[in-house]
Design a protein around this motif. Structure first.
Motif, PDB file in Angstrom:
ATOM      1  N   SER A 222       0.815  -1.213   0.000  1.00  0.00           N
ATOM      2  CA  SER A 222       0.000   0.000   0.000  1.00  0.00           C
ATOM      3  C   SER A 222       0.853   1.269   0.000  1.00  0.00           C
ATOM      4  O   SER A 222       0.319   2.372   0.132  1.00  0.00           O
ATOM      5  CB  SER A 222      -0.923   0.005   1.224  1.00  0.00           C
ATOM      6  OG  SER A 222      -0.165  -0.070   2.423  1.00  0.00           O
TER       7      SER A 222
ATOM      8  N   ASN B 201      -3.456   7.819   4.551  1.00  0.00           N
ATOM      9  CA  ASN B 201      -4.788   7.366   4.948  1.00  0.00           C
ATOM     10  C   ASN B 201      -5.629   7.059   3.708  1.00  0.00           C
ATOM     11  O   ASN B 201      -5.177   7.217   2.573  1.00  0.00           O
ATOM     12  CB  ASN B 201      -5.475   8.413   5.834  1.00  0.00           C
ATOM     13  CG  ASN B 201      -5.689   9.734   5.107  1.00  0.00           C
ATOM     14  OD1 ASN B 201      -5.215   9.944   3.986  1.00  0.00           O
ATOM     15  ND2 ASN B 201      -6.401  10.640   5.752  1.00  0.00           N
ATOM     16  N   LYS B 202      -6.858   6.614   3.912  1.00  0.00           N
ATOM     17  CA  LYS B 202      -7.703   6.154   2.816  1.00  0.00           C
ATOM     18  C   LYS B 202      -7.989   7.262   1.814  1.00  0.00           C
ATOM     19  O   LYS B 202      -8.136   7.008   0.620  1.00  0.00           O
ATOM     20  CB  LYS B 202      -9.013   5.590   3.382  1.00  0.00           C
ATOM     21  CG  LYS B 202      -9.952   5.031   2.337  1.00  0.00           C
ATOM     22  CD  LYS B 202     -11.059   4.205   2.963  1.00  0.00           C
ATOM     23  CE  LYS B 202     -11.843   4.975   3.999  1.00  0.00           C
ATOM     24  NZ  LYS B 202     -13.001   4.191   4.520  1.00  0.00           N
TER      25      LYS B 202
END
Length: 219
Positions: free
Chosen positions: A41, A94-95
């Protein structure tokens, strides 16, 4: 007895067909779990000119430009190596891709890193971290480093042992500290504290010049 043969065969086929979708689903789930375990990620790119003390502009490897806040990461000492325009950066966000939880300056990671030999301390041993993901051992008698990368915020090093088996292994480390002259990493068992070695060509008239602190030129 012959009349029972066909129903038995049909029943066996029905049971086999009934179980097949479940087996396939199970296999697919296993594949997804393995894929997720190795999914990275991390965002990779370079520090852009729009960066400031508490914001980091990243020109990603895919050509996108994003700007994230590094305030919380800095408060938790998770801006490792600082950053300056043009530095190669790895970031966890973060998302919404608005806030960084971890920043690693890959450019600062590059170079020779050594520490006293843990066996007797009589010599220096370590790792050479090269641009492009290559790695080499420095005065290591039992392990050969081959490559490195950042994976989900961890430092992953590919290596082989000189024990006749020549089996590859992947070593995973948390990066605890990273500055221009200090690298501290840890695994499940130990913590390793590295510094840049001083070579003869780095000395001038017998004086070892201080390259300066990270804060002298990092944003």
């Amino acid at each position: 007895m012959k009349k029972l043969l066909l129903p038995v065969i049909v029943l066996a086929l029905m049971v086999s067909c009934k179980d097949t979708p479940k087996q396939q689903a199970s296999q697919e789930n296993d594949d997804h779990e393995v894929e997720y375990a190795f999914r990275d990620s991390t965002i990779y790119g370079f520090c852009g000119e729009g960066s400031a003390m508490n914001t980091l502009q990243i020109i990603t490897d895919t050509g996108d430009t994003i700007t994230v806040s590094v305030t919380k990461a800095r408060e938790r000492n998770k801006v490792l190596g600082g950053y300056a325009v043009g530095d190669e950066i790895a970031v966890l966000v973060n998302k919404d891709s608005t806030e960084a939880s971890l920043v690693i300056n890959k450019s600062v990671l590059h170079g020779d890193w050594t520490m006293p030999n843990p066996i007797d301390g009589s010599s220096e041993t370590g790792i050479k971290i090269l641009p492009g993901g290559l790695a080499e051992s420095i005065d290591q008698s039992s392990i050969i480093y081959k490559s490195w990368r950042i994976l989900n915020g961890l430092l992953q090093i590919q290596a082989t042992r000189e024990d006749g088996i020549d089996m590859e292994e992947y070593l995973m480390y948390n990066i605890i500290k990273l500055t221009n002259d200090s690298l501290v990493i840890s695994d499940e068992d130990d913590t390793y504290e590295y510094t840049h070695p001083v070579y003869e060509e780095d000395l001038e008239d017998g004086v070892n010049y201080d390259p300066g602190d990270e804060s002298d030129y990092k944003i």
